[in-house]
Design an enzyme around this catalytic site. Structure first.
Site, PDB file in Angstrom:
ATOM      1  N   LYS A  76       8.530  14.918  -4.275  1.00 28.56           N
ATOM      2  CA  LYS A  76       8.849  13.753  -5.111  1.00 28.56           C
ATOM      3  C   LYS A  76       7.584  13.302  -5.823  1.00 28.56           C
ATOM      4  CE  LYS A  76      11.182   9.211  -4.821  1.00 28.56           C
ATOM      5  NZ  LYS A  76      11.888   8.248  -3.959  1.00 28.56           N
ATOM      6  N   SER A 153      16.549   6.745  -5.499  1.00 31.64           N
ATOM      7  CA  SER A 153      15.562   7.160  -6.480  1.00 31.64           C
ATOM      8  C   SER A 153      15.108   8.618  -6.305  1.00 31.64           C
ATOM      9  CB  SER A 153      14.344   6.243  -6.386  1.00 31.64           C
ATOM     10  OG  SER A 153      13.698   6.419  -5.133  1.00 31.64           O
ATOM     11  N   SER A 177      17.036   5.312  -0.915  1.00 29.01           N
ATOM     12  CA  SER A 177      16.703   6.333  -1.920  1.00 29.01           C
ATOM     13  C   SER A 177      16.652   7.777  -1.447  1.00 29.01           C
ATOM     14  CB  SER A 177      15.368   6.007  -2.567  1.00 29.01           C
ATOM     15  OG  SER A 177      15.577   5.071  -3.573  1.00 29.01           O
TER      16      SER A 177
HETATM   17  N1  GLN Z   1      18.348   1.430  -4.877  1.00 29.71           N
HETATM   18  C1  GLN Z   1      17.364   0.679  -4.174  1.00 29.71           C
HETATM   19  C2  GLN Z   1      16.479  -0.060  -5.159  1.00 29.71           C
HETATM   20  O1  GLN Z   1      16.692   0.059  -6.295  1.00 29.71           O
HETATM   21  C3  GLN Z   1      16.586   1.556  -3.253  1.00 29.71           C
HETATM   22  C4  GLN Z   1      15.414   2.215  -3.859  1.00 29.71           C
HETATM   23  C5  GLN Z   1      14.610   3.004  -2.878  1.00 29.71           C
HETATM   24  O2  GLN Z   1      15.016   3.200  -1.727  1.00 29.71           O
HETATM   25  N2  GLN Z   1      13.440   3.441  -3.315  1.00 29.71           N
HETATM   26  O3  GLN Z   1      15.591  -0.747  -4.790  1.00 29.71           O
END
Ligand code: GLN
Length: 489
Positions: A76, A153, A177
């Site tokens: 990532k 994400s 995410s």
């Molecule tokens: N969807 C969540 C957010 O927008 C989780 C994001 C994440 O886990 N990095 O914060």
């Protein structure tokens, strides 16, 4: 060759039936074929990959292979990689080339893996469909003519792994995410116990919630990746002192061993609306668990539906503080203004996207002296109560299961408001607030031919049993874990 799971490939590499170079070339060819369409990588590193592969082949020849020698992976693009651009999918870091290696990516190097490239994501990991990426959203390889989201994400990693453009990879999970993108792409996504995997060198979003973890096509593969990622790190002050996760080869069965396993189902989630497919699949998997001898118990996490509100106060608050460092002075984008303050303003206005700005504004507001007690402190209390409720629930049961999300992957052009996106995290954020381990494992196929996942949650540092149960569930899911099938070849 891209059909192989990591476990299978390692056997063939060890017996010298295939070479790491062949395996890597097959993945590079796959990236050349589908990489642009799926947009799963921000940066690809084919020369580096071939160098890594030939070093692995040499070690196999010498009889000194490392744990994951020659396995091609996606990293990532939130993990700093020395000499390789690390963007966090932001214009702010578009040309940032770190001079240091994150602990996690170093561990992947030490294990002998082959780096295929840096995977796409939401900008600074803020989002759910990876649409906030400055580099455009990755696409799911499933039914790819429909241009579905691969989630977010960590959507670049899930797109790559599901499509056979990597054998496995890394994600980070702050509020879901890793688990959400894995669940809608038929993959296994592991959010380990907070503190098990080092955050050092990983671009920070919300430090008390950020959790690095692996993404793979089978639970055994994910467990293998976790075993190299886990471990105490002096450079991360929140790293657990005795962090370790060891596994010899495959995960051992958890059911049918003579010991009764009590599996909790969260009462408060029963009234949350989910798709008929998710409901049917979740109920079938529960029925399987029962017939395998598990005892299903009803547990309560009274404040779990408030987790979303608490998360969307705490995460932006921490983000607003973490992202203050991007001011154009030390590294990253700089847009010169008339004076220092103007330079800050112009740099930050140009460098951050809309969602990141929204989070910083919310975060700054909830931390302001007028709002601190009513918002931030309240959210911190809710967080404490949720963590306590998990502890109490785990007196009644050994592990908990719940859906990973409400429905299958949506098209990327779905028009959702910020609040509608936030609501998609309903099933995942509580585990981050409590710091407990949670895995999303493939659970079944929906009527529309898309996969759905469900979660297994455990006590802090009970990551092993969480994975063992996830493996049991994956076996009954009927979700195909071979990328060639997904791409219709
Ligand atoms: N969807 C969540 C957010 O927008 C989780 C994001 C994440 O886990 N990095 O914060």
């Amino acid at each position: 060759m891209i059909d192989l799971t990591i476990t299978e490939a390692l056997k063939k590499l060890k017996s010298r039936e295939i070479s790491a170079t062949e395996l890597t070339r097959a993945h590079i060819a796959r990236i050349e074929k589908y990489g642009t369409e799926l947009n799963c990588y921000i940066t690809t590193t084919p020369e580096r990959a071939l160098r890594d592969a030939s070093a692995a082949d040499e070690r196999y020849a010498n009889g000194t292979p490392r744990v994951l020698d020659g396995i091609p992976i996606a990293m990532k693009d939130l993990f700093a990689t020395r000499g390789i651009r690390t963007t966090a999918a932001s214009r702010m870091l578009e040309n940032f080339v770190p001079e240091y290696e994150s602990t996690i990516s170093q561990k992947y190097i030490d294990a002998g893996t082959v780096l295929l490239g840096k995977a796409n994501l939401d900008e600074f990991a803020m989002g759910t469909f990876s649409k906030t990426s400055y580099f455009g959203a990755p696409v799911s390889p499933w039914q790819r003519e429909r241009r579905l989201t691969a989630g977010g994400s960590s959507g670049g990693t899930t797109s790559a792994v599901a499509g056979g453009l990597a054998m496995g990879g890394t994600g980070t999970d702050t509020g879901g995410s890793i688990r959400f993108p894995a669940s809608i792409t038929g993959l296994v996504g592991v959010k380990p116990t907070y503190g098990l995997c080092s955050r050092w060198g990983c671009v920070a979003f919300a430090s008390s919630l950020d959790t690095p973890g692996p993404i793979a096509r089978t639970v055994d593969d994910a467990a293998l990746l976790l075993s190299i990622m886990a471990g105490h790190d002096d450079k991360d002050s929140t790293s657990a002192p005795d962090a370790h996760f060891d596994i010899d080869s495959e995960l051992k069965p958890i059911l049918g061993t003579g010991k009764k396993l009590r599996i909790g189902v969260i009462r408060e989630f029963q009234n949350v609306e989910i798709s008929p497919d998710m409901k049917r699949i979740f109920e079938s998997r529960i029925a399987d668990l029962k017939s395998a001898g598990a005892e299903i118990v009803d547990v309560s996490i009274p404040n779990i539906l408030d987790a979303l509100a608490a998360y969307y106060i705490i995460a932006p608050a921490e983000a607003s503080s973490n992202l203050a460092r991007y001011d154009g002075m030390r590294y990253g984008l700089r847009v010169d203004g008339t004076d220092l303050i103007d330079t800050y303003k112009k740099t930050r206005a140009a460098g951050f996207g809309d969602e990141v700005k929204r989070r910083m504004i919310i975060g700054t507001a909830v931390l302001s002296s007028e709002s601190y007690d009513v918002y931030f402190m309240q959210a911190a209390r809710v967080r404490r109560m949720i963590a306590d409720s998990f502890n109490r629930a785990f007196e009644m049961c050994d592990l908990i299961v719940c859906p990973s999300g409400a429905s299958t992957a949506m098209p990327l052009d779905s028009d959702l408001s910020p609040l509608e996106y936030y609501a998609l995290d309903l099933f995942t954020v509580a585990m981050n607030l409590a710091g407990v381990p949670a895995v999303s494992t493939p659970a079944g196929m929906a009527e529309n031919g898309l996969p759905l996942g469900m979660q297994v949650v455990g006590r802090r540092f009970d990551d092993m049993r969480v994975l063992q149960l996830a493996k049991h569930i994956q076996q009954f899911s009927g979700v195909n874990n071979r990328p060639t099938v997904i791409m219709g070849e």
